[in-house]
Design a protein around this motif. Structure first.
Motif, PDB file in Angstrom:
ATOM      1  N   UNK A  13       0.404  -1.433  -0.037  1.00 53.89           N
ATOM      2  CA  UNK A  13       0.064  -0.085   0.328  1.00 53.89           C
ATOM      3  C   UNK A  13       0.637   1.470  -0.054  1.00 53.89           C
ATOM      4  N   UNK A  14       0.743   2.287  -1.147  1.00 61.05           N
ATOM      5  CA  UNK A  14       1.058   2.591  -1.231  1.00 61.05           C
ATOM      6  C   UNK A  14       0.718   5.043  -0.970  1.00 61.05           C
ATOM      7  N   UNK A  15       1.114   5.397  -0.737  1.00 57.16           N
ATOM      8  CA  UNK A  15       0.624   6.984  -0.215  1.00 57.16           C
ATOM      9  C   UNK A  15       0.681   7.435  -1.021  1.00 57.16           C
ATOM     10  N   UNK A  20       0.588  14.082   0.970  1.00 60.20           N
ATOM     11  CA  UNK A  20       1.882  14.575   2.062  1.00 60.20           C
ATOM     12  C   UNK A  20       2.560  15.474   2.124  1.00 60.20           C
ATOM     13  N   UNK A  21       2.350  16.356   0.497  1.00 62.02           N
ATOM     14  CA  UNK A  21       3.564  17.056   0.041  1.00 62.02           C
ATOM     15  C   UNK A  21       1.950  18.289   1.320  1.00 62.02           C
ATOM     16  N   UNK A  22       0.549  17.756   0.622  1.00 59.57           N
ATOM     17  CA  UNK A  22       0.754  18.589   1.560  1.00 59.57           C
ATOM     18  C   UNK A  22      -0.428  18.995   2.780  1.00 59.57           C
ATOM     19  N   UNK A  60       3.867   8.273  -5.972  1.00 58.29           N
ATOM     20  CA  UNK A  60       3.660   8.015  -4.329  1.00 58.29           C
ATOM     21  C   UNK A  60       4.768   7.858  -3.101  1.00 58.29           C
ATOM     22  N   UNK A  61       4.856   7.338  -2.372  1.00 56.16           N
ATOM     23  CA  UNK A  61       5.821   6.910  -1.436  1.00 56.16           C
ATOM     24  C   UNK A  61       5.192   5.377  -0.675  1.00 56.16           C
ATOM     25  N   UNK A  64       7.961   2.949   4.182  1.00 55.45           N
ATOM     26  CA  UNK A  64       9.135   3.344   5.197  1.00 55.45           C
ATOM     27  C   UNK A  64       9.187   4.757   4.736  1.00 55.45           C
ATOM     28  N   UNK A  65       8.810   5.347   3.313  1.00 53.22           N
ATOM     29  CA  UNK A  65       9.560   6.396   2.646  1.00 53.22           C
ATOM     30  C   UNK A  65       8.303   7.017   3.179  1.00 53.22           C
ATOM     31  N   UNK A  66       6.896   6.974   3.572  1.00 53.30           N
ATOM     32  CA  UNK A  66       6.202   7.773   4.142  1.00 53.30           C
ATOM     33  C   UNK A  66       6.569   8.283   5.863  1.00 53.30           C
ATOM     34  N   UNK A  67       7.211   7.214   5.883  1.00 52.75           N
ATOM     35  CA  UNK A  67       7.540   7.525   7.736  1.00 52.75           C
ATOM     36  C   UNK A  67       8.644   8.227   7.678  1.00 52.75           C
TER      37      UNK A  67
END
Length: 288
Positions: A13-15, A20-22, A60-61, A64-67
């Motif tokens: 599941x990718x974000x 995320x930037x917003x 997308x992220x 782990x990248x989002x975290x």
């Protein structure tokens, strides 16, 4: 069939990067960060290992990248300097290593570096006092053709970064020394002397990010001129006749620093320079 085995077929599941930037921009704006969109994009690019310009190609992220991105944004919202989070600071054409214990170079100092580059003839000897990361010294080495560049710094922590940054420039010599020592670099004849000293008067409120820089690299005594005065005297000693000096200073020193250079009696062509906002930013002169 082993129902306890891990299901590796389930898609990750990718974000959404844009979402995320917003969210990051909202959080950084609420924290008072001056350039929330730029900072959020630079942090995202850092996490993704791409340039900021290539974020347009990413949609997308991974989890782990989002975290990691969310954690960095939270740190930036605490006003930890962006450069400390990235581990580097951009300065002209360079990426300099920075971190705790060294002054983060500011964009306005690029003007003094540019002036120094313009006045560095091939083979010149250039001295950068209060060198810090080496931003000015290394820019001169990178963009001009000096014969020798001497970068002087007294802080042990800053020297560590300076030496690492200077490693790629054989023409640059790192010297541990105190610029208030009148015997510093005794016997050296210099064509161009540049200095971005600590110059903020004690008690002056500074942005939270600047407050995390080493105090000795920011504050210059009660009037902000405690280091600038001996630097002027040292410049007069080291510069050859016709050599030039450039000193960055506080925007409240637009008259004081030129007057100190004139009062010394060994300089001509004393000139005050403004930054891009029109504020006094550095002063230059020529050794008589």
């Amino acid at each position: 069939m082993d129902t306890d085995s891990e299901d590796t077929s389930r898609p990750e599941v990718r974000a959404s990067l844009s979402r995320a930037l917003a969210t990051a921009v909202v959080d950084l704006s609420a924290a008072g960060v001056e350039s929330p969109r730029v900072d959020a994009e630079l942090l995202a690019a850092h996490v993704l290992g791409v340039s900021r310009g290539r974020l347009l190609l990413v949609d997308s992220l991974r989890p782990d990248e989002l975290s990691r991105f969310t954690a960095l944004v939270a740190e930036r919202a605490k006003r930890i300097p962006l450069q400390h989070l990235l581990g580097t600071a951009a300065f002209r054409h360079l990426e300099l290593q920075v971190g705790d214990g060294v002054f983060v170079p500011r964009p306005e100092t690029e003007l003094l570096a540019g002036w120094g580059i313009e006045h560095t003839a091939p083979g010149s000897t250039v001295v950068d006092l209060c060198s810090g990361t080496g931003a000015i010294a290394l820019s001169v080495a990178d963009e001009a053709a000096p014969g020798r560049v001497v970068a002087v710094e007294r802080s042990a922590a800053a020297l560590s970064y300076l030496r690492r940054n200077a490693a790629a420039f054989p023409v640059v010599e790192v010297v541990e020394g105190d610029v208030t020592d009148p015997g510093l670099l005794s016997g050296l004849t210099v064509d161009v002397l540049l200095c971005n000293p600590p110059y903020v008067p004690l008690g002056t409120p500074v942005p939270r990010e600047v407050a995390l820089d080493p105090a000795e690299a920011v504050f210059g005594g009660s009037d902000g001129l405690t280091v600038i005065r001996p630097v002027i005297a040292l410049a007069a000693t080291l510069l050859r006749p016709g050599g030039v000096v450039g000193i960055e200073h506080d925007d409240g020193h637009g008259e004081a620093v030129p007057e100190l250079l004139r009062a010394d009696g060994r300089f001509t062509e004393v000139t005050a320079h403004a930054d891009l906002t029109g504020r006094p930013r550095y002063t230059t002169a020529r050794r008589a």
